[in-house]
Write a protein that holds these residues in place. Sequence first.
Motif, PDB file in Angstrom:
ATOM      1  N   TYR A  78      18.529  -5.628 -13.752  1.00 19.51           N
ATOM      2  CA  TYR A  78      17.866  -4.376 -13.390  1.00 19.51           C
ATOM      3  C   TYR A  78      17.893  -4.222 -11.879  1.00 19.51           C
ATOM      4  N   GLN A  79      18.326  -3.061 -11.438  1.00 17.60           N
ATOM      5  CA  GLN A  79      18.190  -2.683 -10.042  1.00 17.60           C
ATOM      6  C   GLN A  79      16.920  -1.848  -9.898  1.00 17.60           C
ATOM      7  N   TYR A  80      16.474  -1.681  -8.678  1.00 18.32           N
ATOM      8  CA  TYR A  80      15.295  -0.836  -8.503  1.00 18.32           C
ATOM      9  C   TYR A  80      15.254  -0.255  -7.095  1.00 18.32           C
ATOM     10  N   THR A  81      14.665   0.923  -7.030  1.00 16.33           N
ATOM     11  CA  THR A  81      14.368   1.542  -5.742  1.00 16.33           C
ATOM     12  C   THR A  81      12.884   1.330  -5.464  1.00 16.33           C
ATOM     13  N   VAL A  82      12.511   1.409  -4.217  1.00 14.70           N
ATOM     14  CA  VAL A  82      11.122   1.100  -3.874  1.00 14.70           C
ATOM     15  C   VAL A  82      10.617   2.022  -2.772  1.00 14.70           C
ATOM     16  N   ALA A  83       9.371   2.416  -2.899  1.00 13.49           N
ATOM     17  CA  ALA A  83       8.636   3.104  -1.829  1.00 13.49           C
ATOM     18  C   ALA A  83       7.293   2.390  -1.712  1.00 13.49           C
ATOM     19  N   ASN A  84       6.766   2.337  -0.521  1.00 15.12           N
ATOM     20  CA  ASN A  84       5.518   1.592  -0.366  1.00 15.12           C
ATOM     21  C   ASN A  84       4.551   2.296   0.577  1.00 15.12           C
ATOM     22  N   LYS A  85       3.309   1.965   0.407  1.00 15.69           N
ATOM     23  CA  LYS A  85       2.254   2.462   1.292  1.00 15.69           C
ATOM     24  C   LYS A  85       1.165   1.390   1.377  1.00 15.69           C
ATOM     25  N   GLU A  86       0.384   1.439   2.443  1.00 16.30           N
ATOM     26  CA  GLU A  86      -0.753   0.534   2.588  1.00 16.30           C
ATOM     27  C   GLU A  86      -1.978   1.340   2.981  1.00 16.30           C
ATOM     28  N   TYR A  87      -3.134   0.917   2.487  1.00 15.89           N
ATOM     29  CA  TYR A  87      -4.352   1.698   2.691  1.00 15.89           C
ATOM     30  C   TYR A  87      -5.560   0.794   2.474  1.00 15.89           C
ATOM     31  N   VAL A  88      -6.671   1.193   3.041  1.00 13.95           N
ATOM     32  CA  VAL A  88      -7.955   0.539   2.802  1.00 13.95           C
ATOM     33  C   VAL A  88      -8.739   1.458   1.873  1.00 13.95           C
ATOM     34  N   ALA A  89      -9.030   0.971   0.664  1.00 12.16           N
ATOM     35  CA  ALA A  89      -9.646   1.804  -0.366  1.00 12.16           C
ATOM     36  C   ALA A  89     -11.164   1.596  -0.391  1.00 12.16           C
ATOM     37  N   TYR A  90     -11.880   2.707  -0.633  1.00  8.52           N
ATOM     38  CA  TYR A  90     -13.335   2.669  -0.714  1.00  8.52           C
ATOM     39  C   TYR A  90     -13.782   3.379  -1.987  1.00  8.52           C
ATOM     40  N   SER A  91     -14.932   3.001  -2.476  1.00 10.03           N
ATOM     41  CA  SER A  91     -15.582   3.690  -3.589  1.00 10.03           C
ATOM     42  C   SER A  91     -17.037   3.937  -3.202  1.00 10.03           C
ATOM     43  N   HIS A  92     -17.831   4.480  -4.134  1.00 13.28           N
ATOM     44  CA  HIS A  92     -19.232   4.783  -3.815  1.00 13.28           C
ATOM     45  C   HIS A  92     -20.045   3.515  -3.588  1.00 13.28           C
ATOM     46  N   THR A  93     -19.502   2.367  -4.029  1.00  9.84           N
ATOM     47  CA  THR A  93     -20.209   1.099  -3.833  1.00  9.84           C
ATOM     48  C   THR A  93     -19.744   0.358  -2.585  1.00  9.84           C
ATOM     49  N   GLY A  94     -18.740   0.901  -1.899  1.00  9.48           N
ATOM     50  CA  GLY A  94     -18.245   0.243  -0.700  1.00  9.48           C
ATOM     51  C   GLY A  94     -16.743   0.028  -0.754  1.00  9.48           C
ATOM     52  N   ARG A  95     -16.266  -0.887   0.070  1.00 10.04           N
ATOM     53  CA  ARG A  95     -14.834  -1.131   0.153  1.00 10.04           C
ATOM     54  C   ARG A  95     -14.337  -1.876  -1.086  1.00 10.04           C
ATOM     55  N   ILE A  96     -13.193  -1.420  -1.613  1.00  9.85           N
ATOM     56  CA  ILE A  96     -12.584  -2.040  -2.796  1.00  9.85           C
ATOM     57  C   ILE A  96     -11.769  -3.253  -2.362  1.00  9.85           C
ATOM     58  N   ILE A  97     -11.824  -4.319  -3.177  1.00  8.77           N
ATOM     59  CA  ILE A  97     -11.098  -5.546  -2.858  1.00  8.77           C
ATOM     60  C   ILE A  97      -9.604  -5.238  -2.787  1.00  8.77           C
ATOM     61  N   PRO A  98      -8.941  -5.596  -1.693  1.00 11.27           N
ATOM     62  CA  PRO A  98      -7.512  -5.261  -1.555  1.00 11.27           C
ATOM     63  C   PRO A  98      -6.644  -6.090  -2.512  1.00 11.27           C
ATOM     64  N   ALA A  99      -5.453  -5.561  -2.778  1.00 16.70           N
ATOM     65  CA  ALA A  99      -4.496  -6.238  -3.660  1.00 16.70           C
ATOM     66  C   ALA A  99      -3.093  -5.788  -3.289  1.00 16.70           C
ATOM     67  N   ILE A 100      -2.117  -6.502  -3.812  1.00 18.17           N
ATOM     68  CA  ILE A 100      -0.704  -6.141  -3.628  1.00 18.17           C
ATOM     69  C   ILE A 100      -0.203  -5.627  -4.963  1.00 18.17           C
ATOM     70  N   TRP A 101      -0.002  -4.328  -5.067  1.00 22.52           N
ATOM     71  CA  TRP A 101       0.338  -3.679  -6.335  1.00 22.52           C
ATOM     72  C   TRP A 101       1.846  -3.442  -6.421  1.00 22.52           C
TER      73      TRP A 101
END
Length: 288
Positions: free
Chosen positions: A205-228
């Motif tokens: 399988y070949q694949y193309t890729v696009a990426n972004k990085e961000y700091v995510a927040y919710s109503h309870t505060g900052r969301i634990i970061p991950a590599i998706w």
Amino acid sequence: FSSFRFDIYRKVPKDLTQPTYTGAIISVCCCLFILFLFLSELTGFIATEIVNELYVDDPDKDSGGKIEVNLNISLPNLHCELVGLDIQDEMGRHEVGHIDNSMKIPLHNGDGCRFEGHFSINKVPGNFHVSTHSATAQPQNPDMTHVIHKLSFGDKLQVHNVHGAFNALEGADKLSSNPLASHDYILKIVPTVYEDMSGKQRYSYQYTVANKEYVAYSHTGRIIPAIWFRYDLSPITVKYTERRQPLYRFITSICAIIGGTFTVAGILDSCIFTASEAWKKIQLGKMQ
């Protein structure tokens, strides 16, 4: 009636022919040119060529609807006991802390971790992500800076003439990113089939890729970061077929080379001879 009448290659007695220096030079050049073209055609005939085509299909129907994934990633600022792999897809699969066929290698005296995993995903849209979600106790500020050494799908293809994006994320370096940022890699996976001369097929399988990085927040505060790694499959399959030039085509090319070269050389020699004879007559006329 005689069978000799069918001879279309009638012979001319040597006594009726006249050799010339120009004809000798043209003949030698003609033979060298034929030899050069013959060797070129022979090289092309011996060598294999790769032909590619596109079609809509699921090539590896015997895989049980699974795709094998190879992931190798380093997180130099996150302890191995915190690193985990989670897998989700639209068929309802949800695994947190997938550990089968995976290995964690401590880096920098245990301050970092290198994660190597071999697992399978379903052929439906979904994601897998490296995170601290499976850790017993969540760290306060997990550092998700990383380097991706390998991300590939299916069989490994080591074919010299096939160049594709089989490991498009190799060498992706996010060490200078915000340590608290999440990283999203959006993958479009393209099924690829390679068929060699014996008819054996390998599925990758070949694949193309696009990426972004961000700091995510919710109503309870900052969301634990991950590599998706969010993936979707293309319905288009790329097929590479290894094949050699057919023998009849090689013979046709050789005949065309020999016949065409001799014909052109004969015309050239005839023109030069006719012109030289005409020049001689003009000179004789002037002398008189």
